[in-house]
Structure formats: structure tokens, C-alpha cells
Enzyme design. Structure first.
Site, PDB file in Angstrom:
ATOM      1  CB  SER A 141      -0.899   0.012   1.243  1.00 29.49           C
ATOM      2  OG  SER A 141      -1.516   1.266   1.435  1.00 29.49           O
ATOM      3  CE1 TYR A 166      -4.219  -1.996   4.846  1.00 32.07           C
ATOM      4  CE2 TYR A 166      -3.539   0.233   4.259  1.00 32.07           C
ATOM      5  CZ  TYR A 166      -3.921  -1.042   3.892  1.00 32.07           C
ATOM      6  OH  TYR A 166      -3.996  -1.364   2.561  1.00 32.07           O
TER       7      TYR A 166
END
Length: 349
Positions: A141, A166
Site C-alpha cells: 500500500s 495498517y
């Protein structure tokens, strides 16, 4: 630069490709891309209720129309179930898109991220090692860039300062994959996705939230007082990039310098790429386009930046383009137009 437009022809059509997270947004489109190319796909997903399970089921219903698609409800944390799946199908290529997504939710429920993104990914790595797969592609990501402020973000930059849990799990995935590439020779490619959007998108993403609110005549919440930029990347561009990479397993870099290590390459068969539109867009400009497409004027509530958010993202995709001869290029207005049209049709809005 490589011209890799005929990527499907170089794959073994008798062996299915494993796509994890097949009921998710990117997983759905990736599985469909492979199926349309005439390949067999085994898709798995745990169908968790992080967002509307009916939307996930609707995606699966579309995939089930392809004779080459097989679905199994399975959680990556189920080590025995995953091992049995690999034994049944003899995967050579694995595309791991299953993850607990969402920056803000990782602050509320970090254990969900540890179970799926860490334990689940370890199970994937173990099975890829055991099966001696030809190539593992996994989702990272843009969030891994965290506190970085030098733009555009480059895979050759350090990413050691995550600002959300995350992001930390995604950085951990890259480190875990590299260790398996080094120890066991597992060819692995990590892809740092930049704000993926499009039809069938995730309901927790800003474009979906804003469109829903505009059509319902509700106010929208705009964080950091609108001073945000995102490298919005259309879903079709994402799956094109992933697909072209499938037959291109990374090789060790013989010129890797351990005295001056480059985060973007390795002596092991492991590579990292950014995959983004390489065109940061102002959040307020995105809202203006949505207003025009929906015919509604947004009532905006401006708030401070949220914990875990970053003010801007911008992908340097030079390495990706050099490798596969492609970079995302869908204009934001075009992509938003397709999303709004889908949203109106699907929700009868």
C-alpha cells in the site's frame, strides 16, 4: 522498457491462478481479468462484514458466470484449510489481495489486522514455499510511506515511519516476503497500490462515501480542511499492471550493494513497485467533479486531519514502467464518471 501485452499466453492455462480476496474490490476485478483471458481462477475470501457482504456476494455472483472460476470461502488465518487448498490445486501463481483494509479502522481494531495481514500472510508465504510457486504477487500500500514528505514517493526511499497500524502491517508484509525470497528463493513482488477507485469500489472509500451523500442530499465530511491530495488510480489500470507482472517473476539483482542497500531492489528474487496514476489530485477538485456528475452541490463539513492520514500521495512509477511497459493513465473525470454511472445503476439512485 518491456512490451508485455500478451502476458496470458506465457502462463500454464491448465493450472489455476489463486486470487485471495476474490470477493473484494481489487480481487474481483483481478479474477475477472484472468478469466476473460481464458485462465482458470480459484478465488478465496472470508466474506467478513467489514463492509456490506451483499456487495461482496454480488461480485462473486458475476465471477461465477465464468466456467473457469472456482470459489471457496476460506480465511487466510485457517492454516490447515489453506494447506489443503494448495494440495488440491497445485498453484504456480498466487495473487494475494486479501487483507483487512482501512487506515482508520486499524486504530479501532488492530487485532483484525494482525490476524489477516500478518498471520494470514505468513500462511500464504509458507504455502508458496512448500508449493515452490513460480511467482507470488502481493498487495502492499502507498500507506507505507507514512511520514515521508518527499514527493513523488519512490520505492528507493526508506519507509520506516508508518503513521497507522495498517501501514505497519503492509510494511511488515514486504519484510516477511523478502525474508522468504532470501531464505527459500520464493519469487515475490509487492505492489504499493495508490488510492484505487472505480465501479464496485469499497464503501469505506471517500469517492463512494461522497457520491452516496451527494445523491442522498446529505453533508460530506472533508478532513484536513480540504488540503489533501491523492494519487487516484482507476481499477482497470491496477489489474492491467498486476496481470502484466504475473509471468515476470523477479530475479536477484547481481549488482545489489549491501554497503549501500537500495530498498527498491534486492540480492533475493524480490521486488517492490509503486502502482499509481502518478498524478496527485486535490481533494476539493475531486469533489467538484462529483458535484458536476451527480448534479448536486455538496454541503461540506471541514474537520482536522484524522489520525493515520497523510496530506498527500504521489507515485513514482518509473520502475514499473521500465519492467512492464505500462503505467496507469485513466483521467480522474473519466474514472469518476464510470463510478457514478455504476453507483446509480447498482443502487437505483
Amino acid at each position: 522498457m518491456t512490451d508485455n501485452t500478451n502476458w496470458a499466453a506465457s502462463l500454464d492455462g491448465d493450472r489455476p491462478v489463486l486470487v485471495t480476496g476474490a470477493a473484494g474490490f481489487i480481487g474481483f476485478f483481478q479474477a475477472e481479468k484472468l478469466l476473460r483471458a481464458g485462465l482458470k481462477v480459484v478465488g478465496i475470501d472470508n466474506l467478513n462484514p467489514y463492509y456490506d457482504p451483499q456487495l461482496k456476494q454480488a461480485r462473486l455472483d458475476l465471477l461465477s458466470q465464468y466456467p473457469g472460476f472456482t470459489f471457496e470461502k476460506l480465511d487466510l488465518a485457517d492454516r490447515g484449510g489453506l494447506s489443503a487448498l494448495f494440495d488440491r490445486h497445485g498453484f504456480r501463481h498466487v495473487i494475494n489481495l486479501a487483507a483487512q483494509a482501512g487506515v482508520r479502522y486499524s486504530i479501532e481494531n488492530p487485532h483484525a489486522y494482525a490476524e489477516t495481514n500478518l498471520i494470514g500472510f505468513l500462511n500464504i508465504l509458507e504455502e508458496c514455499r512448500r508449493a515452490q510457486v513460480a511467482h507470488l504477487i502481493y498487495a502492499s500500500s502507498s500507506s507505507v510511506y507514512g511520514g515521508n514528505r518527499k514527493l513523488p514517493f519512490s520505492v528507493h526511499d526508506s519507509v520506516d515511519h508508518p503513521v497507522s497500524f495498517y501501514a505497519a502491517t503492509k510494511k511488515a508484509n514486504e519484510l516477511m516476503a523478502h525474508s522468504y525470497s532470501h531464505l527459500y528463493g520464493v519469487p515475490a513482488t509487492g505492489l504499493r497500490f495508490f488510492t484505487v477507485y472505480g465501479p464496485w469500489g469499497r464503501p469505506d472509500m471517500a469517492i463512494f462515501i461522497f457520491t452516496k451523500a451527494l445523491l442522498a442530499g446529505e453533508a460530506i465530511t472533508v478532513f484536513n480542511h480540504g488540503e489533501m491530495q491523492r494519487d487516484f488510480t482507476y481499477i482497470d489500470d491496477i489489474v492491467e499492471g498486476v496481470s502484466r507482472l504475473i509471468p515476470m517473476a523477479p530475479s536477484p539483482n547481481p549488482d545489489f550493494d549491501t554497503n549501500a542497500p537500495d530498498p527498491g531492489t534486492s540480492w533475493a528474487p524480490h521486488r517492490i513497485y509503486n502502482i499509481g496514476n502518478s498524478r496527485p489530485e486535490r481533494l476539493m477538485d475531486m469533489i467538484t467533479i462529483l458535484e458536476e456528475l451527480t448534479g448536486r452541490k455538496a454541503v461540506k463539513e471541514f474537520l482536522d486531519i484524522q489520525p493515520g492520514d497523510v496530506p498527500a500521495t504521489f507515485a513514482d512509477v518509473a520502475d514499473l514502467e521500465d519492467t512492464i511497459g505500462f503505467h496507469p493513465n485513466t483521467q480522474l473525470r473519466e474514472g469518476l464518471s464510470r463510478f457514478v454511472a455504476w453507483y446509480r445503476d447498482y443502487y437505483r439512485a
